[in-house]
Write a protein that holds these residues in place. Structure first.
Motif, PDB file in Angstrom:
ATOM      1  N   HIS A  43       0.846  -1.195   0.000  1.00 48.08           N
ATOM      2  CA  HIS A  43       0.000   0.000   0.000  1.00 48.08           C
ATOM      3  C   HIS A  43       0.880   1.243   0.000  1.00 48.08           C
ATOM      4  N   ARG A  44       0.341   2.346  -0.514  1.00 45.77           N
ATOM      5  CA  ARG A  44       0.989   3.638  -0.292  1.00 45.77           C
ATOM      6  C   ARG A  44       0.897   3.921   1.198  1.00 45.77           C
ATOM      7  N   LYS A  45       1.845   4.661   1.742  1.00 50.46           N
ATOM      8  CA  LYS A  45       1.903   4.899   3.182  1.00 50.46           C
ATOM      9  C   LYS A  45       0.617   5.520   3.720  1.00 50.46           C
ATOM     10  N   GLU A  46       0.064   6.522   3.020  1.00 52.67           N
ATOM     11  CA  GLU A  46      -1.139   7.175   3.525  1.00 52.67           C
ATOM     12  C   GLU A  46      -2.331   6.216   3.563  1.00 52.67           C
ATOM     13  N   ILE A  47      -2.390   5.297   2.614  1.00 51.50           N
ATOM     14  CA  ILE A  47      -3.459   4.292   2.605  1.00 51.50           C
ATOM     15  C   ILE A  47      -3.250   3.304   3.753  1.00 51.50           C
ATOM     16  N   TYR A  48      -2.011   2.883   3.956  1.00 50.63           N
ATOM     17  CA  TYR A  48      -1.680   1.963   5.053  1.00 50.63           C
ATOM     18  C   TYR A  48      -2.079   2.565   6.402  1.00 50.63           C
ATOM     19  N   LEU A  49      -1.750   3.842   6.625  1.00 52.82           N
ATOM     20  CA  LEU A  49      -2.100   4.497   7.885  1.00 52.82           C
ATOM     21  C   LEU A  49      -3.617   4.596   8.061  1.00 52.82           C
ATOM     22  N   ILE A  51      -5.850   2.496   6.814  1.00 55.79           N
ATOM     23  CA  ILE A  51      -6.307   1.139   7.133  1.00 55.79           C
ATOM     24  C   ILE A  51      -6.058   0.837   8.607  1.00 55.79           C
ATOM     25  N   GLN A  52      -4.873   1.202   9.105  1.00 59.60           N
ATOM     26  CA  GLN A  52      -4.547   0.970  10.513  1.00 59.60           C
ATOM     27  C   GLN A  52      -5.509   1.719  11.424  1.00 59.60           C
ATOM     28  N   GLN A  53      -5.822   2.949  11.070  1.00 56.70           N
ATOM     29  CA  GLN A  53      -6.752   3.748  11.871  1.00 56.70           C
ATOM     30  C   GLN A  53      -8.140   3.125  11.873  1.00 56.70           C
ATOM     31  N   GLU A  54      -8.605   2.688  10.713  1.00 57.59           N
ATOM     32  CA  GLU A  54      -9.922   2.040  10.623  1.00 57.59           C
ATOM     33  C   GLU A  54      -9.954   0.765  11.457  1.00 57.59           C
ATOM     34  N   ASN A  55      -8.888  -0.035  11.388  1.00 53.11           N
ATOM     35  CA  ASN A  55      -8.821  -1.275  12.170  1.00 53.11           C
ATOM     36  C   ASN A  55      -8.836  -0.974  13.660  1.00 53.11           C
ATOM     37  N   SER A  56      -8.112   0.049  14.066  1.00 53.33           N
ATOM     38  CA  SER A  56      -8.070   0.429  15.474  1.00 53.33           C
ATOM     39  C   SER A  56      -9.448   0.887  15.949  1.00 53.33           C
ATOM     40  N   SER A  57     -10.111   1.703  15.142  1.00 52.59           N
ATOM     41  CA  SER A  57     -11.455   2.180  15.492  1.00 52.59           C
ATOM     42  C   SER A  57     -12.434   1.020  15.588  1.00 52.59           C
ATOM     43  N   ALA A  58     -12.349   0.093  14.659  1.00 55.39           N
ATOM     44  CA  ALA A  58     -13.255  -1.057  14.662  1.00 55.39           C
ATOM     45  C   ALA A  58     -13.014  -1.943  15.880  1.00 55.39           C
ATOM     46  N   SER A  59     -11.768  -2.143  16.258  1.00 57.11           N
ATOM     47  CA  SER A  59     -11.485  -2.994  17.421  1.00 57.11           C
ATOM     48  C   SER A  59     -11.938  -2.319  18.704  1.00 57.11           C
ATOM     49  N   ASN A  60     -11.816  -0.988  18.806  1.00 57.35           N
ATOM     50  CA  ASN A  60     -12.302  -0.275  19.984  1.00 57.35           C
ATOM     51  C   ASN A  60     -13.815  -0.372  20.085  1.00 57.35           C
TER      52      ASN A  60
END
Length: 74
Positions: A43-49, A51-60
């Motif tokens: 992934h491009r870095k901005e897309i990777y970040l 995705i990480q943010q979305e995953n973190s929000s979903a897990s919370n």
């Protein structure tokens, strides 16, 4: 951080499975070609970040829902 200089049509090998090639250089923009196995996500870095943010929000959110379910009384 390792910094390497590459020219047009030169490549960088990462391990045995990943090759990054300089495909074109034009108007201050470098285009890279990446050969890697399909199981490796790229992934491009901005897309990777993002995705990480979305995953973190979903897990919370999932943790909050689980707490509510376990604390609720029938």
């Amino acid at each position: 951080m390792l910094v390497l200089t590459r020219k047009l049509n030169e490549a960088i090998q990462i391990g045995e499975e990943i090759e990054i090639s300089v495909v074109s250089i034009q108007d201050g923009q470098v285009k890279l070609g990446i050969n890697a196995p399909k199981h490796i996500e790229i992934h491009r870095k901005e897309i990777y970040l993002s995705i990480q943010q979305e995953n973190s929000s979903a897990s919370n959110l999932s943790a909050d829902i689980l707490k509510k379910l376990t604390n609720s009384k029938p």
